[in-house]
Design a protein around this motif. Sequence first.
Motif, short mmCIF file in Angstrom:
data_model
loop_
_atom_site.label_atom_id
_atom_site.label_comp_id
_atom_site.label_asym_id
_atom_site.label_seq_id
_atom_site.Cartn_x
_atom_site.Cartn_y
_atom_site.Cartn_z
N GLY A 132 6.64 5.75 1.47
CA GLY A 132 6.53 4.59 2.35
C GLY A 132 6.63 4.85 3.76
O GLY A 132 6.50 3.80 4.58
N SER A 146 3.37 12.07 0.08
CA SER A 146 3.95 11.16 0.99
C SER A 146 4.93 9.96 0.65
O SER A 146 4.51 9.74 -0.83
CB SER A 146 3.11 10.49 2.10
OG SER A 146 1.79 10.20 1.16
N TYR A 152 -0.62 5.66 -7.89
CA TYR A 152 -2.46 5.58 -7.82
C TYR A 152 -2.58 6.22 -9.00
O TYR A 152 -3.65 6.01 -9.69
CB TYR A 152 -2.71 6.31 -6.59
CG TYR A 152 -2.95 7.76 -6.53
CD1 TYR A 152 -1.98 8.26 -5.73
CD2 TYR A 152 -3.76 8.34 -6.95
CE1 TYR A 152 -1.76 9.74 -5.81
CE2 TYR A 152 -4.06 9.81 -7.17
CZ TYR A 152 -2.91 10.58 -6.34
OH TYR A 152 -2.89 11.90 -6.32
N VAL A 209 -4.39 4.42 -0.45
CA VAL A 209 -4.30 4.35 -2.02
C VAL A 209 -4.51 5.73 -2.52
O VAL A 209 -3.79 6.21 -3.37
CB VAL A 209 -5.37 3.58 -2.41
CG1 VAL A 209 -5.53 3.54 -4.06
CG2 VAL A 209 -5.57 2.00 -2.16
N HIS A 225 -8.56 14.20 -8.86
CA HIS A 225 -8.74 13.66 -9.82
C HIS A 225 -10.16 13.75 -10.82
O HIS A 225 -10.05 13.83 -12.05
CB HIS A 225 -8.58 12.42 -9.57
CG HIS A 225 -8.86 11.05 -10.44
ND1 HIS A 225 -7.92 10.66 -11.25
CD2 HIS A 225 -9.89 10.31 -10.85
CE1 HIS A 225 -8.34 9.71 -12.46
NE2 HIS A 225 -9.45 9.46 -11.89
N PRO A 249 -0.38 4.81 5.39
CA PRO A 249 -0.20 4.96 3.90
C PRO A 249 -1.75 4.65 3.23
O PRO A 249 -2.52 3.79 3.95
CB PRO A 249 0.57 3.89 3.29
CG PRO A 249 0.54 2.78 4.55
CD PRO A 249 0.32 3.41 5.72
N ILE A 256 0.73 -1.27 0.00
CA ILE A 256 -0.03 -0.03 -0.07
C ILE A 256 0.90 1.27 0.00
O ILE A 256 0.54 2.50 -0.57
CB ILE A 256 -1.07 -0.10 1.04
CG1 ILE A 256 -2.21 1.04 0.93
CG2 ILE A 256 -0.43 0.03 2.47
CD1 ILE A 256 -3.23 1.18 2.02
N GLU A 257 2.02 1.29 0.54
CA GLU A 257 2.93 2.49 0.54
C GLU A 257 3.41 2.60 -0.78
O GLU A 257 3.53 3.82 -1.15
CB GLU A 257 4.17 1.86 1.19
CG GLU A 257 3.85 1.78 2.73
CD GLU A 257 3.43 0.31 3.16
OE1 GLU A 257 3.54 -0.72 2.32
OE2 GLU A 257 3.06 0.20 4.18
N THR A 311 2.57 9.72 -9.53
CA THR A 311 2.43 8.81 -8.44
C THR A 311 1.66 7.45 -9.01
O THR A 311 1.01 7.73 -9.90
CB THR A 311 1.33 9.65 -7.50
OG1 THR A 311 0.53 9.92 -8.10
CG2 THR A 311 2.18 10.42 -6.56
N LEU A 347 -4.86 4.90 -12.11
CA LEU A 347 -6.03 5.48 -12.40
C LEU A 347 -6.30 5.95 -14.14
O LEU A 347 -7.18 5.66 -14.62
CB LEU A 347 -6.44 6.61 -11.41
CG LEU A 347 -6.77 6.49 -10.15
CD1 LEU A 347 -7.05 7.75 -9.39
CD2 LEU A 347 -7.89 5.49 -9.87
N TYR A 348 -5.05 6.27 -14.41
CA TYR A 348 -4.90 6.89 -15.92
C TYR A 348 -5.24 5.69 -16.79
O TYR A 348 -5.85 5.76 -17.79
CB TYR A 348 -3.65 7.44 -16.14
CG TYR A 348 -3.66 7.94 -17.58
CD1 TYR A 348 -4.07 9.33 -17.67
CD2 TYR A 348 -3.26 7.05 -18.61
CE1 TYR A 348 -3.92 9.87 -18.95
CE2 TYR A 348 -3.29 7.62 -19.95
CZ TYR A 348 -3.50 8.86 -20.11
OH TYR A 348 -3.52 9.57 -21.59
N PHE A 384 1.60 3.07 -3.58
CA PHE A 384 0.49 3.85 -4.32
C PHE A 384 0.67 5.27 -4.17
O PHE A 384 0.40 5.99 -5.11
CB PHE A 384 -1.14 3.56 -3.41
CG PHE A 384 -1.56 2.34 -4.10
CD1 PHE A 384 -2.18 2.27 -5.19
CD2 PHE A 384 -1.51 1.19 -3.16
CE1 PHE A 384 -2.66 0.89 -5.47
CE2 PHE A 384 -1.99 -0.10 -3.43
CZ PHE A 384 -2.58 -0.18 -4.69
N GLN A 385 1.49 5.95 -3.10
CA GLN A 385 1.79 7.36 -3.21
C GLN A 385 3.10 7.74 -3.78
O GLN A 385 3.67 8.84 -3.71
CB GLN A 385 1.42 7.82 -1.81
CG GLN A 385 0.26 7.74 -1.11
CD GLN A 385 -0.73 8.79 -1.80
OE1 GLN A 385 -0.71 9.59 -2.30
NE2 GLN A 385 -2.01 8.33 -1.96
#
Lengths: 161, 161
Positions: free
Chosen positions: B4, B2, A126, B11, B20, B9, A108-109, A124, A130-131, A111-112
Amino acid sequence: MSDGSVANPVVISPEALLAHWQGHRRLTRRVIQAFPEDRLFTYSIGGMRSFGELAMEMISMALPFLRGAVTGEWESSMSREPRGRDEVLRLWDESTEQIDALWEKLPIERFQKTITAFGQFEGTTYDLLLYIIDNEIHHRGQGYVYLRSLGIEPPPFYERH
Amino acid sequence: MSDGSVANPVVISPEALLAHWQGHRRLTRRVIQAFPEDRLFTYSIGGMRSFGELAMEMISMALPFLRGAVTGEWESSMSREPRGRDEVLRLWDESTEQIDALWEKLPIERFQKTITAFGQFEGTTYDLLLYIIDNEIHHRGQGYVYLRSLGIEPPPFYERH
């Protein structure tokens, strides 16, 4: 589902994002299936790409993106040449399985984290993911128009199972 | 951004999801603008709805959904009748501003909460919101085909600013 009482509320969990993505992929698969074999790579409107070419683009983006986000290795050499509908569907299903398997390896870390997808698209994780989902929805919408103009009813947009 | 090392954390943050969404809305606004005034509510392919009708559907869903998610009050009586392009754009911009203002009133705990949108669509708030964004992308993709078939180049898909 969690509610307002959870300690760390989130917009969406990684598991839910995967489910959302795979739901879209199931719908796109139905759109590929809905095209007559002889129209998949030949039919288009306004000089745009055929739906087969768009489907091959989606295949060349989805799993290769996730693999890159997980491993840092980017593979973009996949052929997008025309092929039979069954072969497109086979590649699609193969990607679907591998996406499911790889997803749990994306912490999960990540994603950012800012990455450079395919050696050229910085963003990033995520946002890049999403794109890719949005690009699929966008081109699938194009496929709906192709189908309608061929007199074929596309699958319902809201059905993702 | 941000990375890891953060304690919790995620998404995607609520702020990033708004950015978005509004990025997509800016692109859709450009697509509305790209239609010739006399084609917006008259042109279509394969018996589908005109892009003007689709844009009015988007307007009738976006802000009313967010307002309902925030207040619990659902308003779906908005007229989707044809009108001038400038009037569609004015309604669009009004929604954009109000979405920005309302967003901060949507607590993060709400995203995982199950609600019944417009008195009939039950789901988690995040999932219903993604549906609305995806519906916009889907129909905008349809608008791209309309524009191309009219000989008009649509705005680039990746430009959201």
